[in-house]
Structure formats: C-alpha cells, structure tokens
Design an enzyme around this catalytic site. Structure first.
Site, PDB file in Angstrom:
ATOM      1  N   ASP A   1       0.858  -1.189   0.000  1.00 29.80           N
ATOM      2  CA  ASP A   1       0.000   0.000   0.000  1.00 29.80           C
ATOM      3  C   ASP A   1       0.888   1.230   0.000  1.00 29.80           C
ATOM      4  OD1 ASP A   1      -2.388  -1.452   0.073  1.00 29.80           O
ATOM      5  OD2 ASP A   1      -2.419  -1.516   2.257  1.00 29.80           O
TER       6      ASP A   1
ATOM      7  N   ASP B   1      -7.029  -1.075  -4.557  1.00 29.51           N
ATOM      8  CA  ASP B   1      -8.130  -0.751  -3.640  1.00 29.51           C
ATOM      9  C   ASP B   1      -9.020   0.342  -4.231  1.00 29.51           C
ATOM     10  OD1 ASP B   1      -7.073  -2.548  -1.765  1.00 29.51           O
ATOM     11  OD2 ASP B   1      -5.966  -0.981  -0.713  1.00 29.51           O
TER      12      ASP B   1
END
Length: 181
Positions: free
Chosen positions: A117, A133
């Site tokens: 991430d 995401d």
C-alpha cells in the site's frame, strides 16, 4: 448489438499494469513507513506500508485465506463480460476495474504474503491503500449505481396505462372529427 467487451479489457489491463508498476516502484524507492510528502504535503502523501488483511487494512492476517474469493469473483466478472457483450460501457468498465483490483492485490498477496500500500490521505489519517483498492472502490460505486438505478424500460413498465406522448398524439390525429349540426 454493440460489443462493448473492449471497455472491460481496456480498464482491466491498464489499471492492472498501473497497479503493479506503482507497487513495484514504491517497494524499490522507499523503505517501510518512509513518507514522501508528495503529491500534496499534509493532505495526500506517498508512504510504503504492507497489509496482510484486505482493503484498507481490515481483517489483518486473513488476506491469503480470502484470495480464492477474489479469484472466483474475478472469474465470474470475466464470464459475465464475455457472455454479455452488449452490456453497458459503465458496467463493462466497472467489471474491468473490479477484476484488476482483485487480481492486483491477489498477485502481491500470493507472491509476498502481503499487499503493498502507498496512498495515504494524511489529512484525515485514512488507512493507507493502493491503486487496486481504488479500482475496487470505484467499481463498487459504479456497479451499485447501475444496479440500483431503474432501467428506462422498467420505469415505463411501472406505469403501463400511460402512453408515450407521440402515441397519444397519433391517436388523436386518427380520431374522426365529430360534426355539429
């Protein structure tokens, strides 16, 4: 009928490649938890973080167990796109985004046991997330809007006694005039 599967494949391939490229770049350019105060310092920044859960850090430790769900979901979406080439561009785009997001995270989950991430909305301290995401979230919104919104035919079927204006005016024109004596 127009074949709109190219919308699916375009969104799927472009966002999957983008997601993998960004993850690779960030993994090689930063060390874990290093913050790059770009693109908007104090608001949205880049940081390297790893996630062993699912989207936005939920269900930590269960990400690898849920990978088969993502693969099945992707397969179902690809099948739907293949079997329904006349589906709207909005649906095809949403399905492409959903597949790229799901597979983008599965690739890292299987290869590294965790997902990379990097996007941090620092101003509200939102959990760090990635391109995949974002694709899944955009797909959920797009498909939700399409599936909640009534089809134009369904809206007309709800009022079967009402005739469209063009048909009503055509009937008036065909009705013989009554003469008064």
């Amino acid at each position: 009928m127009t074949d709109r599967r190219r919308w699916f494949w375009c969104w799927f391939l472009v966002t999957l490649v983008t997601d993998q490229a960004v993850k690779t770049l960030v993994r090689h350019a930063l060390f874990e938890h290093q913050v790059l105060p770009r693109p908007w310092p104090g608001v949205v920044e880049i940081t390297l973080s790893f996630n062993r859960g699912v989207a936005f850090g939920a269900l930590q430790g269960f990400g690898l167990w849920l990978a088969p769900v993502a693969v099945v979901m992707t397969g179902m979406a690809i099948r739907h796109a293949h079997k329904n080439p006349g589906e709207t561009r909005w649906v095809m785009s949403g399905l492409g985004l959903l597949c790229s997001g799901a597979l983008g995270n599965v690739c890292h989950r299987v290869a590294f046991g965790k997902v990379t991430d990097m996007i941090w909305v620092r101003i509200v301290d939102f959990p760090v997330f990635n391109v995949a995401d974002s694709c899944i979230t955009a797909a959920a919104i797009m498909l939700g809007v399409v599936w909640i919104k009534p089809e134009p035919e369904a809206a007309n079927a709800a009022h079967p006694t009402e005739e469209p204006a063009s048909e009503a005016s055509a009937q008036v024109a065909e009705t013989p005039a009554v003469e008064r004596s």
